[in-house]
Design an enzyme around this catalytic site. Structure first.
Site, PDB file in Angstrom:
ATOM      1  N   CYS A 203       0.884  -1.425  -0.140  1.00  0.00           N
ATOM      2  CA  CYS A 203       0.220  -0.055   0.221  1.00  0.00           C
ATOM      3  C   CYS A 203       0.669   1.627   0.076  1.00  0.00           C
ATOM      4  CB  CYS A 203      -1.184  -0.249   1.357  1.00  0.00           C
ATOM      5  SG  CYS A 203      -0.103  -0.449   2.680  1.00  0.00           S
ATOM      6  N   GLY A 204       1.643   1.462  -1.046  1.00  0.00           N
ATOM      7  CA  GLY A 204       2.686   2.148  -1.037  1.00  0.00           C
ATOM      8  C   GLY A 204       3.781   2.785   0.351  1.00  0.00           C
TER       9      GLY A 204
END
Lengths: 134, 300
Positions: free
Chosen positions: B97-98
């Site tokens: 998720c980044g």
């Protein structure tokens, strides 16, 4: 006709917003009946049975509530509670099973733990009581 | 230069990855919508809880001494640095998720380094739990798999533990670091004090007493007793809100990350396809030259 506006809110959603002619609340210090024109009031609630008479007519309705608090002002009754279950949504058998389970846990618990469990047992009991009202 | 078969294999593998990231993006979008609904659903409760708490704190100001409330006259800041601090670090249970988890972890480490009296971490979510255990950071505990089934009961349990430790004097303050959900495209790392509850927090920006708070209420039982009943609920609700925000932010971050991963995979496929076609043509050209020059040799 002056009526009361009852708003019942749990942390998960607004459960009810209805016009009614009177509301019964389980106050910490005893049950309270609220009629239109009631003075402004803030009170804590114990787990128990909330009831109201819908202005639209029909039978009196019952809701099992967990501990919380209420505010009465300008003919609006706002009730905040952690959980609330209208009588018609409660399955009597599972409510009873839950109550028995919690009661047994309560009996086994030490004195300190009992304080924390008390409200949960009472909430379960309220649910059983309310289920019997339908 | 890679052979044609190798290139074809490579393209196929990137396509598979792209399908996975695309599916993950769609799942995250659906979960995000649910998380956003959950946040919206708590709004009425939050408004009313804040209203009543503010009112009571204003009315009972001065008379109330609750262990969870900061002492009057700005005593809250004076106590900073007087003891240990507990930091709730909220991360996700999963990666991909980044920079979602990394940002929170970095901020937590920065803030921890600035605490005078030292601090301990309560890591919420698998990612933070692994990270801080690995780093050997001072941990009070970890909670794993928190977001699989996030419920109010989780917040209640956490609030009970944290409030007790705070009241017992184990910590002089409790903070939370988490990703606040701003919009689908942006999350903000937030450092926020949970305990002691600041008086300004409960009395509102204009010092409470304004407007309708002046109404004469009947209190049952006394103002102070109601407030004592209310403050623990206030803490529980704050923690619940923090968890919900972080959950929504995580799904939003994953959605954005997976969207760009899908886009990148698309670009990679285009580049590989171009390379594949070029080498295929080069091979055909080579074969033609071979045939032509072979024929020429025979004639000659």
């Amino acid at each position: 006709m002056a009526g009361l506006n009852l708003i019942l809110v749990t942390h998960a959603r607004k459960l009810l917003e209805v016009e009614c002619s009177d509301v019964g609340l389980p106050g910490r210090k005893g049950d309270m009946g609220i009629l239109p024109g009631h003075t402004a009031l803030i009170s804590t609630l114990r787990p128990g049975e909330l009831s109201y008479q819908p202005a639209a007519g029909g039978a009196r309705r019952f809701v099992a509530v967990a501990p919380g608090f209420c505010e009465v002002a300008d003919d609006t009754v706002t009730v905040l509670t952690e959980t609330a279950a209208p009588a018609e949504n409660i399955d009597a058998a599972s409510a009873r099973a839950e109550r028995d389970e919690l009661a047994a846990e309560y009996d086994r618990a030490s004195f300190e733990e009992q304080a924390g469990l008390k409200d949960r047992v009472d909430t379960a009991q309220a649910r059983v009581d309310v289920a019997g009202r339908v | 230069m890679a052979s044609l078969i190798d290139l074809r294999r490579r393209i196929r593998s990137v396509k598979n990855t792209q399908q996975i990231t695309k599916a993950m993006k769609m799942v995250a979008a659906a979960k995000l919508r649910r998380a956003q609904d959950q946040i919206l659903a708590t709004r009425p409760y939050a408004l009313e809880l804040r209203k009543v708490t503010e009112h009571l704190a204003a009315v009972a100001a001065g008379e109330v001494e609750h262990p969870l409330l900061s002492p009057p006259e700005g005593g809250g800041d004076e106590r900073a640095g007087a003891g240990r601090t507990l930091v709730l670090v909220v991360t996700g249970d999963k990666g991909l998720c980044g920079a979602f988890n990394a940002h929170v972890q970095r901020r937590a480490e920065q803030e921890m380094a600035q605490l005078n009296g030292g601090g301990e971490i309560l890591a919420l979510g698998n990612r933070g739990a692994d990270f801080f255990t690995h780093r050997g950071a001072p941990l009070r505990g970890v909670r794993r798999g928190l977001f699989r089934e996030l419920s109010y009961a989780t917040a209640q349990e956490l609030a009970a533990e944290v409030s007790k430790a705070f009241s017992d004097g184990e910590y002089h303050a409790v903070y939370a670091v988490y990703n606040e959900f701003i919009s689908v495209l942006s999350q903000r790392v937030t450092w926020e004090r949970l305990l002691p509850i600041a008086r300004e927090d409960v009395t509102g920006p204009e010092g409470g007493g304004a407007g309708e708070s002046h109404r004469d209420y009947l209190y049952e039982p006394s103002e102070a007793e109601i407030l004592n009943d209310l403050l623990p609920r206030f803490v529980t609700f704050q923690i619940y809100r923090v968890l919900l925000e972080s959950q929504a932010a995580e799904h939003a971050a994953r959605m954005t990350a997976m969207d760009s991963a899908t886009k990148n995979a698309g670009e990679l496929i285009d580049a590989l396809t171009l390379q594949y076609n070029r080498s295929r043509q080069a091979e055909i050209t080579t074969e033609l030259i071979e045939v032509v020059s072979g024929a020429n040799a025979l004639e000659g």
